[in-house]
Design an enzyme around this catalytic site. Structure first.
Site, PDB file in Angstrom:
ATOM      1  N   SER A  28       0.850  -1.193   0.000  1.00 57.80           N
ATOM      2  CA  SER A  28       0.000   0.000   0.000  1.00 57.80           C
ATOM      3  C   SER A  28       0.886   1.245   0.000  1.00 57.80           C
ATOM      4  O   SER A  28       2.047   1.179  -0.391  1.00 57.80           O
ATOM      5  CB  SER A  28      -0.942  -0.036   1.209  1.00 57.80           C
ATOM      6  N   ASN A  29       0.352   2.377   0.418  1.00 54.06           N
ATOM      7  CA  ASN A  29       1.153   3.600   0.495  1.00 54.06           C
ATOM      8  C   ASN A  29       0.656   4.457   1.652  1.00 54.06           C
ATOM      9  O   ASN A  29      -0.286   4.072   2.354  1.00 54.06           O
ATOM     10  CB  ASN A  29       1.100   4.350  -0.842  1.00 54.06           C
ATOM     11  N   ARG A  30       1.282   5.620   1.839  1.00 56.13           N
ATOM     12  CA  ARG A  30       1.035   6.410   3.058  1.00 56.13           C
ATOM     13  C   ARG A  30      -0.166   7.342   2.970  1.00 56.13           C
ATOM     14  O   ARG A  30      -0.387   8.154   3.867  1.00 56.13           O
ATOM     15  CB  ARG A  30       2.279   7.238   3.389  1.00 56.13           C
ATOM     16  N   SER A  31      -0.962   7.261   1.925  1.00 52.17           N
ATOM     17  CA  SER A  31      -2.101   8.179   1.812  1.00 52.17           C
ATOM     18  C   SER A  31      -3.064   8.017   2.992  1.00 52.17           C
ATOM     19  O   SER A  31      -3.462   6.911   3.340  1.00 52.17           O
ATOM     20  CB  SER A  31      -2.852   7.895   0.502  1.00 52.17           C
ATOM     21  N   ALA A  95      -4.655   7.777  -3.969  1.00 53.45           N
ATOM     22  CA  ALA A  95      -3.280   7.345  -4.264  1.00 53.45           C
ATOM     23  C   ALA A  95      -3.380   5.848  -4.580  1.00 53.45           C
ATOM     24  O   ALA A  95      -3.162   4.996  -3.715  1.00 53.45           O
ATOM     25  CB  ALA A  95      -2.385   7.602  -3.065  1.00 53.45           C
TER      26      ALA A  95
END
Ligand code: C5P
Length: 223
Positions: A28-31, A95
């Site tokens: 995943s990502n930091r959004s 994101a």
């Protein structure tokens, strides 16, 4: 500009997506989803009927907004594509995670006990581009994309605007760790094909309100 989006329908994508590796792990990502939720709230405050397609986030849905929860990029794409024909404006704030594992493992991946087997390879492939699928449609909404860049901010944004056939792109500089992602403030540049407008550092709701004003002015109906 009060009620700048009166009588319009707005679809907003927000948050990250999670791409499953095995039953307990994902990429995943930091959004945080904050900017997307504030765009949804500001659009509603400007008079629009708003639907929010959200990846996994820890945020309360603003009153008066319909929310559709999704987890993966593929789920986000179908949630968006199955609804998009009913919307005038699409804010692609999500994101979307760019890569997904090529195969989903049915069983939890075990950590090897042999210290010599400390490396692991996971094959990835790119996820579908949701914005691109929307702008490729013959009858398409007005599309506002978002991008996080670390260098050549405006130049990269302009290139992306063209490549993805978006109408506007909102770009933020994520090389400054105090803005963007998890924070409550943001600082962005709104890039149109022929012009651009820098919005100084302020709360994500204020940023959202200004983006809505600029977009409302640029919409085909008011030209
Ligand atoms: O190329 P980049 O990921 O920076 O582009 C960002 C824009 O494209 C955002 O508006 C994002 O929501 C959208 N996007 C998408 N589907 C993807 C990747 C990005 O819609 N798979």
């Amino acid at each position: 500009m009060p009620r700048a989006l009166k009588d319009l329908t707005v679809l907003v994508s927000a948050g990250p997506t999670q791409e499953r590796i095995d039953p307990v792990r994902f990429i995943s990502n930091r959004s945080s989803g904050k900017q997307g939720f504030e765009i949804a709230r500001a659009a509603m405050d400007a008079g629009a009927k708003v639907t929010l397609v959200s990846g996994p986030v820890n945020l309360k849905t603003p009153d008066g907004i319909e929310r559709v929860d999704v987890r993966t990029a593929a789920e986000m794409k179908s949630a968006v594509m199955s609804r998009i024909d009913k919307y005038d404006v699409f804010f692609a704030v999500a994101a979307v995670t760019d890569f997904q594992p090529k195969e989903l493992l049915e069983q939890k991946l075990k950590r090897p006990h042999d210290p010599k087997k400390s490396e692991l390879t996971i094959h990835l492939r790119t996820t579908d581009d949701i914005v691109h699928a929307v702008t490729a449609k013959r009858k398409r909404p007005y599309v506002v994309g978002f991008a996080a860049e670390t260098n050549n901010i405006i130049q990269n944004a302009r290139e992306k605007l063209k490549r993805k056939k978006m109408d506007v792109i909102v770009v933020n500089d994520v090389s400054d760790p105090t803005i963007g992602f998890e924070g409550d403030e943001n600082q962005v540049t709104v890039v149109f094909p022929e012009s651009e407008r820098r919005l100084e550092r302020q709360s994500k709701y204020k940023i959202a309100k200004k983006i809505i004003e600029l977009v409302a002015r640029a919409l085909p109906r008011s030209t």
